[in-house]
Design an enzyme around this catalytic site. Structure first.
Site, PDB file in Angstrom:
ATOM      1  N   TYR A   1      42.032  38.488  46.730  1.00 36.83           N
ATOM      2  CA  TYR A   1      43.274  38.937  46.105  1.00 36.83           C
ATOM      3  C   TYR A   1      43.661  40.339  46.566  1.00 36.83           C
ATOM      4  O   TYR A   1      44.800  40.582  46.960  1.00 36.83           O
ATOM      5  CB  TYR A   1      43.162  38.859  44.582  1.00 36.83           C
ATOM      6  CG  TYR A   1      43.459  37.477  44.067  1.00 36.83           C
ATOM      7  CD1 TYR A   1      42.713  36.376  44.509  1.00 36.83           C
ATOM      8  CD2 TYR A   1      44.483  37.247  43.166  1.00 36.83           C
ATOM      9  CE1 TYR A   1      42.995  35.096  44.062  1.00 36.83           C
ATOM     10  CE2 TYR A   1      44.774  35.968  42.709  1.00 36.83           C
ATOM     11  CZ  TYR A   1      44.025  34.897  43.167  1.00 36.83           C
ATOM     12  OH  TYR A   1      44.314  33.635  42.728  1.00 36.83           O
TER      13      TYR A   1
ATOM     14  N   HIS B   1      51.470  31.415  44.421  1.00 37.79           N
ATOM     15  CA  HIS B   1      52.127  32.113  43.300  1.00 37.79           C
ATOM     16  C   HIS B   1      53.342  32.921  43.770  1.00 37.79           C
ATOM     17  O   HIS B   1      53.615  34.003  43.258  1.00 37.79           O
ATOM     18  CB  HIS B   1      51.135  33.037  42.574  1.00 37.79           C
ATOM     19  CG  HIS B   1      49.967  32.313  41.979  1.00 37.79           C
ATOM     20  ND1 HIS B   1      50.031  31.660  40.775  1.00 37.79           N
ATOM     21  CD2 HIS B   1      48.704  32.135  42.439  1.00 37.79           C
ATOM     22  CE1 HIS B   1      48.858  31.106  40.507  1.00 37.79           C
ATOM     23  NE2 HIS B   1      48.039  31.375  41.502  1.00 37.79           N
TER      24      HIS B   1
ATOM     25  N   ASN C   1      45.184  31.208  34.896  1.00 35.87           N
ATOM     26  CA  ASN C   1      46.199  30.166  34.946  1.00 35.87           C
ATOM     27  C   ASN C   1      46.475  29.662  33.537  1.00 35.87           C
ATOM     28  O   ASN C   1      45.860  30.117  32.570  1.00 35.87           O
ATOM     29  CB  ASN C   1      45.739  28.999  35.835  1.00 35.87           C
ATOM     30  CG  ASN C   1      45.761  29.334  37.318  1.00 35.87           C
ATOM     31  OD1 ASN C   1      46.700  29.947  37.801  1.00 35.87           O
ATOM     32  ND2 ASN C   1      44.725  28.923  38.024  1.00 35.87           N
TER      33      ASN C   1
END
Length: 485
Positions: free
Chosen positions: A339, A56, A129
């Site tokens: 993350y 990303h 997404n």
């Protein structure tokens, strides 16, 4: 704006006397190391780029708000969902997945759809997404999968052999592979695509009762996609096409909107549903669990500084508020760690204190120090818990709701191994024109693969999903059709 002339300073605030000429020994030099302004400028310039995201990396962002249009507080105690009409400010980041910062926007790739809600109980991140499913269902496979999407370590080129080899050896990817190579694989803009939380989450209400939930963001602009030839043309002529479109639409007052829905599953249904509801490669049938309107998302303000807001924005599915909790989804469980860990590496241990990530609710904890700690660092207050000095304490009513687990500690997969039904259903739902484009996209993507063994293995997956699907791909590649067992 004031007319008062401001003077240039270095980062310490001292005035700069000459910003055009470095300090040298005479007119011809050499340059003197005592020119600290020069050294500071060059050193800071070298560090202007934080490490780009592993995935990303290329993206666009915008500010906006979420408004509740249907009170579902009987299912969740999350305060920002507590009443119809309640508005919560948010920031969203759209992105491609595999490409680098300088890559083109119009490639065939899933799009990231990450939303940060600045709620009165702290931030809530929904990191999804533009597809309801994913390629894999266990986080242990994620580094390997992403390696196949990146560059070959020898050639430094994108590697179709690695891509299709991995997919053909990971049949759970078939559903997402089908979506990716359909018309929706290249959205026309970020405004003209849906978004999904993808994973299953748990909602818990004030009484401690829980349900499983999935999020859907339906674009009010309508779904629009790009023809592959036009997408390739735009990639060469305007690789920032999606970033430009989002910025210009908001700048022109054409504010993008999405209607937000949820699917709700009773806790006990997870044990009997025909697909594992925590398997992110599967969807829940809308006939079984209909979409229920929750609210709307509106984007109405562009970032003032791309780096400070879009690039430094950090999202994690582990950023939760009371009433919204994780599920046992194996992919989600890995993301809860990965993350935030990526952000600690990329932006720093104090990334959540940056303005774009800072909670609008007061933050009270015992975390101290770390690189770039730029607030008061807790001052002289007590820095441990429990304590006898009135420091912040835990809130028992905000504990997550318990759910039953059982079994042996072991490295095991999901019990369900049907990777073909939903991919086949999706193929059969398409019109003849959509199927033709799907097959053509797959054939073009697989042609560069050097080993027929890899191609045949993938064709067998398509054939198991639907015999026509596999047959048409095989014929397109000039390979034999699998023999039906």
């Amino acid at each position: 704006m004031t007319n008062e002339k401001r003077y240039l300073t270095n980062s310490s605030g001292a005035p700069v006397g000459d910003n055009q000429n470095s300090m040298t020994a005479g007119h011809r030099g050499p340059t003197l190391i005592q020119d600290v302004h020069l050294l500071e400028k060059l050193a800071h310039f070298n560090r202007e780029r934080v490490p780009e995201r592993v995935v990303h990396a290329k993206g666009a962002g915008a500010h906006g708000y979420f408004e509740v249009t249907n009170d579902l507080s009987k299912y969740t105690k999350a305060d920002f969902l507590s009443e119809t009409g309640k508005k919560t400010p948010l920031f969203i980041r759209f992105s491609t997945v595999a490409g680098e910062l300088g890559s083109a926007d119009t490639v065939r790739d899933p799009r990231g759809f990450a939303v940060k809600f600045y709620t009165e109980e702290g931030n809530y991140d929904l990191v999804g997404n533009n597809t309801p499913v994913f390629f894999i269902r266990d986080a242990i496979k994620f580094p390997d999968f992403i390696h196949t999407q990146k560059r070959n370590p020898a050639t430094h080129l994108k590697d179709p052999n690695a891509v299709w080899d991995f997919w053909s050896l990971s049949p759970e990817s078939l559903h997402q592979v089908t979506i990716l190579h359909s018309d929706r694989g290249i959205p026309a803009t970020y405004r003209h695509m849906d978004g999904f939380g993808s994973h299953t989450f748990k909602w818990t209400n004030a009484a401690g009762e829980s349900v499983w939930v999935k999020y859907h963001f339906k674009t009010n602009q309508g779904i629009k996609n790009l023809d592959p030839e036009l997408a390739a043309k735009l990639a060469g002529e305007n690789p920032d096409y999606h970033i430009q479109d989002l910025y210009n639409s908001i700048d022109n007052g054409e504010y993008p909107e999405w209607t937000v829905y949820v699917q709700i599953m009773p806790i006990e249904d997870a044990n009997t549903y025909r697909f594992d509801p925590f398997d992110v490669t599967k969807v829940w049938s809308h006939k079984d669990y209909p979409l229920i309107e929750l609210g709307k998302m509106v984007l109405n303000k562009n970032p003032e500084n791309y780096f400070a807001e879009v690039e430094q924005a950090t999202f994690s599915p582990g950023t939760l508020v009371p009433g919204i909790e994780p599920s046992p989804d194996k992919m989600l469980q890995g993301r809860l760690f990965a993350y935030s860990d990526a952000h600690r590496y990329r932006v720093g241990a104090n990334h959540q204190a940056l303005p774009i990530n800072r909670s609008h609710a007061e933050v009270n904890n015992y975390q101290r120090d770390g690189q770039m700690r730029f607030d008061e660092n807790g001052g002289g207050s007590v820095n441990y818990e429990p304590n006898s000095f009135g420091g912040p304490g835990e809130v028992p009513e905000s504990k997550t709701a318990a759910y039953e687990v059982s079994g042996f500690a072991d490295s095991v997969g999901y019990d369900h191994h049907d990777h073909y039904t939903q991919a086949g259903d999706l193929y059969r739902l398409m019109s003849e024109e959509e199927r033709t484009r799907l097959v053509n996209n797959i054939v073009e993507g697989m042609k560069p693969v050097e080993k027929d063994e890899i191609k045949m293995r993938q064709i067998e997956h398509f054939y198991k999903a639907d015999p026509e699907y596999g047959t048409r791909v095989a014929e397109g590649l000039g390979l034999p059709v699998p023999v039906k067992a």
